[in-house]
Motif scaffolding. Structure first.
Motif, short mmCIF file in Angstrom:
data_model
loop_
_atom_site.label_atom_id
_atom_site.label_comp_id
_atom_site.label_asym_id
_atom_site.label_seq_id
_atom_site.Cartn_x
_atom_site.Cartn_y
_atom_site.Cartn_z
N THR A 124 0.72 -1.21 -0.05
CA THR A 124 0.05 -0.13 0.14
C THR A 124 0.99 1.09 0.02
N LYS A 125 2.08 1.23 0.17
CA LYS A 125 3.02 2.35 0.01
C LYS A 125 4.41 1.82 -0.21
N LEU A 126 5.00 2.73 -0.93
CA LEU A 126 6.52 2.31 -1.31
C LEU A 126 7.47 3.46 -1.21
N PRO A 127 8.72 3.34 -0.77
CA PRO A 127 9.56 4.60 -0.34
C PRO A 127 10.01 5.02 -1.98
N ALA A 128 10.60 6.24 -1.83
CA ALA A 128 11.14 6.80 -2.92
C ALA A 128 12.41 6.43 -3.30
N PRO A 129 12.95 6.05 -4.54
CA PRO A 129 14.32 5.60 -4.95
C PRO A 129 15.26 6.75 -4.19
N GLY A 130 16.39 6.39 -3.92
CA GLY A 130 17.49 6.99 -3.15
C GLY A 130 17.18 7.28 -1.90
N SER A 131 16.06 6.78 -1.27
CA SER A 131 15.92 6.96 0.33
C SER A 131 16.69 6.00 1.05
N THR A 132 17.19 6.79 2.23
CA THR A 132 18.06 5.74 3.25
C THR A 132 16.94 5.29 4.30
N ILE A 133 17.24 4.09 4.38
CA ILE A 133 16.47 2.97 5.65
C ILE A 133 17.24 2.90 6.59
N THR A 134 17.20 3.02 7.66
CA THR A 134 17.89 2.53 8.76
C THR A 134 16.92 1.78 9.87
N ARG A 135 17.81 1.15 10.80
CA ARG A 135 17.28 0.34 11.76
C ARG A 135 16.17 0.87 12.49
N GLY A 136 14.98 0.07 12.51
CA GLY A 136 13.58 0.24 13.04
C GLY A 136 12.58 1.37 12.32
N LYS A 137 13.25 1.59 10.77
CA LYS A 137 12.24 2.38 10.12
C LYS A 137 11.67 1.69 9.21
N PRO A 138 10.54 2.06 8.60
CA PRO A 138 9.90 1.35 7.47
C PRO A 138 10.44 1.12 6.33
N LEU A 139 10.40 0.05 5.80
CA LEU A 139 10.95 -0.06 4.21
C LEU A 139 9.71 -0.09 3.13
N TYR A 140 8.71 -0.55 3.51
CA TYR A 140 7.41 -0.21 2.59
C TYR A 140 6.34 -0.65 3.56
N TRP A 141 5.03 -0.53 2.92
CA TRP A 141 3.83 -0.66 3.71
C TRP A 141 3.04 -1.78 3.27
N GLU A 142 2.55 -2.66 4.13
CA GLU A 142 1.85 -3.84 3.63
C GLU A 142 0.16 -3.77 4.57
N ASP A 143 -0.84 -3.55 3.54
CA ASP A 143 -2.30 -3.27 4.47
C ASP A 143 -2.16 -2.30 5.16
#
Length: 386
Positions: free
Chosen positions: A94-113
Motif C-alpha cells: 500500500t506504500k512504497l519508498p522513493a528511490p534514493g531514500s536511506t532506510i535505517t534500523r527500526g524504520k519502515p521499508l514499505y507498507w503492507e495493508d
C-alpha cells in the motif's frame, strides 16, 4: 624497444680493440607499465680502436627519485551490487519508498495493508512466529537474537533473558537467545511507539532483516501488488568503484591499499581497496564468449573514495583507478635504454668516455630502472639509447 647503440673499449697497452653493438629490448606490460631490459649480441670482427665518447652519443643523467610500479584500470562508480527484497506477507503493498531514500534500523521499508514493514539489522530473517506460545515451548535461536539485539539497540529494556546455547527439543541444542516474556513486552512497546498494531507478536513478513543501513535503489512493485512479489532493490549507502583485474594480479592487491581514482572531469581523488574478490570469473577450459569478448580469469576488486564528498555529484560514472603495487623511495634511476647487458652477465652503464660502470638493477617501472653500485652517483652523465 630500445635503439641499438655502440660501445667501444680499449685493450691494456693500446693497440687494437673491438667494437660491440648492443641491442637492449624493452618488454612492456600493458596495464602495469613495467619494463625490462634484455640481451647482448656481438657483431663484426676485430677492428682498429677509435676514440671513445663519439660526439653523436645520446646521454642522460643518473637521477635520484621515487619509483613506483603502478597500473591503471577502468572501473565503474556506483552504489555497488543491488539486493532484491521480496515480501513475505499475505497482504497487498500500500506504500512504497522513493528511490534514493536511506532506510535505517527500526524504520519502515514499505507498507503492507497500511502497516509498516520495518528494518532490523542482522543475519537471520524472521522465519517463524515469536509469541507467548513460543515462550512456553522454550523457543530460542538466532532469529530471537536478532529481535533482542535490535530492540536493545533501539533503547528498549528486554529484561535479563539468558543468552548463549539454549536447549531445544530432545538432546539437540540451538545457538542463540532464549525467547522470554520480557522480550515480547519490549516488542509490544516498540510496536506501540512506531504506529504498529500492539500485539506483542512477531510474525513472518513483519520485518526485513538487512546487514545494515541501505539506500533504496529501484522500486519494482506497484501499489496493490501482492506482498510476496519483488518489492524493491537496495544498495549500500556508500559509493564505491568496481574494478575487474586479472586473477593472476589478485595477490598484488590487498584490502586497505591506497589507490587514486580519476573522475570523468579528470580530477583525481584518493581511495582505498575495500575488498578483493575470491571468486574467479571466466577462463574455463573450452568456454567461449558469444560476443567474442575476453574470457581470461578475473576478480572483482571494490574501491571506495576516502572522502565520500568528492563524488557527491556522481551517482554512476566510468572512472580509472591507479593501483601501486611497489614503491621504491629515494633511489637512483636511469632510462631502461641506458642499460648495457654484458656478455659475461649482468648490466653496466657507459660513461661518455667509453668506460663502463657495473650496476645492479632493481625495480623497472614507467621506462625507468632502479640502479645501484659502487661507481654510480647521482648527477652522473651516461650514454643511453633512448
Amino acid at each position: 624497444m630500445a635503439r641499438g647503440r655502440t660501445r667501444t673499449g680499449r685493450r691494456d697497452g693500446g693497440g687494437t680493440g673491438r667494437r660491440i653493438a648492443v641491442a637492449v629490448a624493452v618488454l612492456a606490460v600493458v596495464g602495469g607499465g613495467v619494463y625490462g631490459g634484455t640481451a647482448l649480441k656481438h657483431h663484426g670482427d676485430a677492428a682498429r680502436a677509435e676514440p671513445a665518447g663519439a660526439p653523436y652519443a645520446q646521454t642522460t643523467l643518473v637521477r635520484r627519485t621515487d619509483l613506483s610500479d603502478s597500473r591503471v584500470l577502468p572501473g565503474t562508480l556506483g552504489y555497488g551490487s543491488a539486493l532484491t527484497i521480496r515480501g513475505a506477507g499475505k497482504g497487498l503493498i500500500t506504500k512504497l519508498p522513493a528511490p534514493g531514500s536511506t532506510i535505517t534500523r527500526g524504520k519502515p521499508l514499505y507498507w503492507e495493508d497500511d502497516q509498516p514493514v520495518m528494518v532490523f539489522y542482522g543475519g537471520t530473517p524472521v522465519f517463524r512466529t515469536l509469541d507467548e506460545a513460543a515462550v512456553k515451548a522454550g523457543a530460542s535461536g538466532t532469529d530471537v537474537s536478532v529481535l533482542a539485539d535490535n530492540l536493545k539497540a533501539l533503547g528498549y529494556d528486554i529484561g535479563p533473558g539468558p543468552r548463549g546455547t539454549q536447549p531445544a527439543t530432545g538432546a539437540q541444542k540451538v545457538p542463540g537467545t532464549l525467547l522470554t516474556s520480557p522480550l515480547l513486552d519490549a516488542l509490544k512497546r516498540w510496536q506501540r511507539d512506531t504506529g504498529q498494531q500492539q500485539t506483542g507478536t512477531l510474525s513472518v513478513g513483519q520485518l526485513v532483516v538487512l546487514p545494515g543501513a541501505v539506500r533504496v535503489g529501484a522500486v519494482k512493485a506497484q501499489l496493490g501488488d501482492p506482498a510476496t512479489a519483488e518489492v524493491l532493490s537496495v544498495t549500500s549507502r556508500r559509493k564505491s568503484v568496481s574494478v575487474t583485474v586479472d586473477a593472476g594480479d589478485g595477490d598484488r592487491i590487498r584490502q586497505g591499499d591506497e589507490v587514486s581514482i580519476a573522475l570523468p572531469n579528470s580530477k583525481e581523488v584518493p581511495g582505498k581497496v575495500a575488498s578483493v574478490g575470491t571468486a574467479v570469473q571466466g577462463g574455463a577450459v573450452g568456454e567461449s564468449e558469444p560476443s567474442g569478448g575476453d574470457t581470461s580469469p578475473s576478480l572483482q576488486v571494490t574501491v571506495v573514495p576516502v572522502d565520500s564528498a568528492s563524488v557527491r555529484n556522481l551517482d554512476a560514472a566510468s572512472v580509472r583507478v591507479t593501483f601501486t603495487s611497489q614503491t621504491r623511495e629515494n633511489v637512483l634511476t636511469v632510462p631502461v635504454g641506458a642499460l648495457l647487458a654484458l656478455q659475461e652477465g649482468g648490466y653496466a652503464l657507459q660513461r661518455p668516455d667509453g668506460r663502463l660502470i657495473p650496476v645492479e638493477t632493481g625495480l623497472f617501472a614507467r621506462g625507468q630502472v632502479e640502479v645501484s653500485g659502487a661507481g654510480v652517483d647521482e648527477g652522473e652523465r651516461v650514454v643511453t639509447a633512448s
